[in-house]
Structure formats: C-alpha cells, structure tokens
Design a protein around this motif. Sequence first.
Motif, PDB file in Angstrom:
ATOM      1  N   ASN A 116       4.120  -3.821  51.838  1.00  0.00           N
ATOM      2  CA  ASN A 116       4.755  -2.799  52.672  1.00  0.00           C
ATOM      3  C   ASN A 116       3.771  -2.102  53.607  1.00  0.00           C
ATOM      4  O   ASN A 116       3.600  -0.882  53.574  1.00  0.00           O
ATOM      5  CB  ASN A 116       5.460  -1.765  51.779  1.00  0.00           C
ATOM      6  N   PRO A 123       0.439   9.572  56.326  1.00  0.00           N
ATOM      7  CA  PRO A 123       1.438   9.229  55.301  1.00  0.00           C
ATOM      8  C   PRO A 123       2.815   9.744  55.705  1.00  0.00           C
ATOM      9  O   PRO A 123       2.958  10.880  56.170  1.00  0.00           O
ATOM     10  CB  PRO A 123       0.904   9.928  54.053  1.00  0.00           C
ATOM     11  N   THR A 125       7.148   9.841  54.861  1.00  0.00           N
ATOM     12  CA  THR A 125       8.324   9.630  54.025  1.00  0.00           C
ATOM     13  C   THR A 125       9.568   9.892  54.848  1.00  0.00           C
ATOM     14  O   THR A 125       9.504  10.446  55.960  1.00  0.00           O
ATOM     15  CB  THR A 125       8.330  10.568  52.804  1.00  0.00           C
ATOM     16  N   LYS A 389       2.127  -0.529  47.213  1.00  0.00           N
ATOM     17  CA  LYS A 389       3.363  -0.161  46.531  1.00  0.00           C
ATOM     18  C   LYS A 389       4.544  -0.948  47.091  1.00  0.00           C
ATOM     19  O   LYS A 389       4.809  -0.929  48.291  1.00  0.00           O
ATOM     20  CB  LYS A 389       3.614   1.335  46.703  1.00  0.00           C
ATOM     21  N   PRO A 391       8.367  -1.478  47.938  1.00  0.00           N
ATOM     22  CA  PRO A 391       9.393  -0.488  48.277  1.00  0.00           C
ATOM     23  C   PRO A 391      10.703  -0.720  47.532  1.00  0.00           C
ATOM     24  O   PRO A 391      10.946  -1.791  46.975  1.00  0.00           O
ATOM     25  CB  PRO A 391       9.590  -0.729  49.776  1.00  0.00           C
ATOM     26  N   ASP A 399      13.388   4.720  50.879  1.00  0.00           N
ATOM     27  CA  ASP A 399      12.427   3.986  51.709  1.00  0.00           C
ATOM     28  C   ASP A 399      13.052   3.406  52.974  1.00  0.00           C
ATOM     29  O   ASP A 399      12.367   2.741  53.757  1.00  0.00           O
ATOM     30  CB  ASP A 399      11.797   2.843  50.898  1.00  0.00           C
ATOM     31  N   THR A 409       4.235   2.038  53.351  1.00  0.00           N
ATOM     32  CA  THR A 409       3.433   2.918  52.498  1.00  0.00           C
ATOM     33  C   THR A 409       1.942   2.595  52.582  1.00  0.00           C
ATOM     34  O   THR A 409       1.113   3.358  52.076  1.00  0.00           O
ATOM     35  CB  THR A 409       3.898   2.807  51.029  1.00  0.00           C
ATOM     36  N   THR A 410       1.589   1.476  53.188  1.00  0.00           N
ATOM     37  CA  THR A 410       0.185   1.125  53.422  1.00  0.00           C
ATOM     38  C   THR A 410      -0.034   1.068  54.923  1.00  0.00           C
ATOM     39  O   THR A 410       0.683   0.363  55.634  1.00  0.00           O
ATOM     40  CB  THR A 410      -0.170  -0.235  52.805  1.00  0.00           C
TER      41      THR A 410
END
Length: 451
Positions: A116, A123, A125, A389, A391, A399, A409-410
């Motif tokens: 991902n 970062p 979300t 991580k 998803p 996500d 997430t990376t």
Amino acid sequence: MSSINKSRREFLKATAVSSVALSSLGLQLNIANVNAAGVSDYKALVCIFLAGGNDGFNMFMPTSEAEYNTYSSSRQTMAIPLANILPVNNVEYGFHPGMPEVQSLFNNNNLVIVANTGALIEPTTLDDINSKTVVTPIQLFSHRDQEQFWHSLDPTGQYQTGWAGRLEEKNYAAVDDSLPINFSLSGNNLWQSGSNSVPYTMSSAGAITLDDIDAESSDPTIQQRSAVFNSLLSKEYTDPLMQHYADTQKISNVLSEKVDTALALNNNININWPDNKVSAALKTVAQLIEAKTSLAEQNRQIFYITFGGWDTHGNQLESHQQLLTELSQSLQAFYDATTAMGLQDSVTTFTASEFGRTLTTNGDGTDHGWGNHHLVMGGAVDGGKIVGKMPDLTIGGDDDYSDGRIIPTTSIDSYGATLTSWLGVNADALNKIFPNLKNFPANEKDLKIFV
C-alpha cells in the motif's frame, strides 16, 4: 560501433536533451564516481516503472476466507478466483496466476511485497482528508502529475529534479568525462535528472548514435558526410552555444563507443531470456552491470526502464494477465542473470507506478486509484514477507478515499529512502534527497526491506 536507425526527430526526442544536459557545464560534467565517496563494494538499483498504473490489488491478494470475501465483494467482476491465486509461504496472501516465477522468488526469500505505497506528503487518513487537516499531492489521479510526483517528490508541484538525480549530485564527486551512475533505457526522465545532470540514455540494442554518421563505413557518401561532420566538431567557435554543442557531441561520441564496446565484450550471460521488450531491456542492464569494470569502474549504478500498458480501463482481466506474466518471467530471468554473475546480493530491482487502480470496476476494467503494492527483488532483500501495512479492502471502509481508491500508508519517500540507504547514503543526505521524509515517523524511514 553499432547504430540505431532513427529519424532526426526521433533521435532528438530520445537523446538530444540528455546529450546537451549531460554537458550542461561544458566539459565539466557533473558525473558520479562512487569511488570518490570511499565506497569499494558494488551495488546497483534497477527501477521498472509500470506506466499507466498497475492494479497491485489484483497482483497480490488475500487468501484467508474473511479477507478474500471482502476482496471479492469489492472487486466484483475483477476478482481473481481464490482457487487460481498462487499461495505463498508465511502469509495468507498470494500472487496473480500469471506470476509463478514471482511466487517462487517470494518463497525463496528473494522478493518482498511493499504494501500500500503511494503519493503522500505527510501521514494521511480518511478523517484527515475529510477534516481538511492534511496536505495531499496535487492532481492525485492524473497520470502526468502523479508520475512527476513519483519521480520528484516535490510537494510544490515544480518538478525540476528527481530523487535519483539528486542522489547522484549530492553524494558523488564529479570527474572528467566518465559515464554517470544513472542509466536510462527509456529516454530522458525526471527521476534521474538533477540540477546539472541527466542520465545516460540508450536503447536495449546499445548506444543511440546519429544516423549515417560513421567514419568507418564502406559507403563513400557516409564517409564524406562523417568527415564533414567531424570537421565541424573540431572547430573552435566564438558563439558559446555552438561551442557547447560541439563539445557535447564529441563527448557523446566517446561515451557511445565506450558503451557499445563494453556491451560487445560482455554478452556471455547464459540465460534464457523471454521474448519481450522489458526482458530485452533487463538483458542490456545485465550486460552493463557485467561491464562495470570497463565502464569507469563505477561502484554504484542506477538503471531505469519504463514498462507501459498498465492503464487498464478496459479488457483488464486479459491484458493485466499478459502484463503480469511478462513482468514475472522477466524478473526471474534477470535474477538468474545476476546470480550467474555472482552479483545477486549486489543488485536490487524494484517496481514503481504512478498510482494503483480502483477496487471498483467500470464494467470491463478499473479507473485511476491511489495506493498500490510494489515488488522488491534481490539477494540482499529480507524476502518472503510483506513490508508495511495491508489495507482494509472494504468499499466505504476507513482506507477507502472514494470508489475503492485506497489511501496509501507507505510513502514513496519512505520507499525510496530505504532503497537509497541500502546504497550507503547517510541520514543527512536522505533528508535532502527526499523532501517529505521528515514528515514521517522514524520507523518509516527504514522499511526493513533488506537483511
């Protein structure tokens, strides 16, 4: 000297920019020599850019009952049947059925999945996006903008230099007229371009040279044309642009002969190469790596290959299988070549792509997404595992940005910094090469890809 037949327009598009920029300071080339940095071991990075946006979520898929059911529900007609997925050791995931070679590389601990990964400035979300408390890259789902962001990582959108170009300029001393550490088999590109340097561009067949300029030709017309052309290059010009062009062309001639001579002398890798374009490019990369001693004894090299066709808006199930099969077979052949040279621990190959695809389907394909899975291959990798991580693939889940566009997430900065660290670049230099790296937690600056 070998010659690639090209029209004048094709030649200029493929090589003129890089030839001129290669000598952007006249004869004082900003070219790398890793020995100047005190590095004695050899290492190479090989980037395969999957242009168009690879559907990574159909390249590597969950196999546990609950997660597969979520995947299948989200992907609808794009879902790969569970019985067809190629399982792997240690994790409840598997590869697309067109990738048995990559499955083997993973199970033999010579390949990792970087989960991902995508364009991030900090970062991010779904709550951050909805509350507008996070900065995201501009034009997230645009091919051109996201390819340029991947290459440059410039949050301002100026896109003037790439991180492989900055790596070269900030870490390795300039020396005379040697070849750079950056080689491109796909033309000039932003990723390998610095403020005063560009990659050495060539084709899978060798150095790109001017058509019908060959002093050793048996054709009298070509001999005469070559004599006139070389006479023009040998003159001294008062106009700085004219002198610059003449100097650049002379250096280009020297480097072309050096590359073609090295390729001709290093064609002994006994590997059954698949018959496709990406494999042909990787075969040439293998020859260049084998020829490293004769090519200015460079101890660091970076290679770039574009592999197109991944924009699968239609006919995805068939076309994606063909693309993944070609990629898988080519990766195996290239790994075998590095092993035959005894350099499998010194060469790391990785994939990149401007973005992933939507989990949802448009009927016969998918649309532009965001997060994506990537492959890193080599003897030095801590293989057989997932880095990062995985998803949640639920449509409308935490996500999902929209329509199955998975929020990464990376970050690409973290991905690139980990690869660059393996070359031996220190933390201070990394923060200069990767402008967004400072925004991510310390544990994301080393993704534990390598042993």
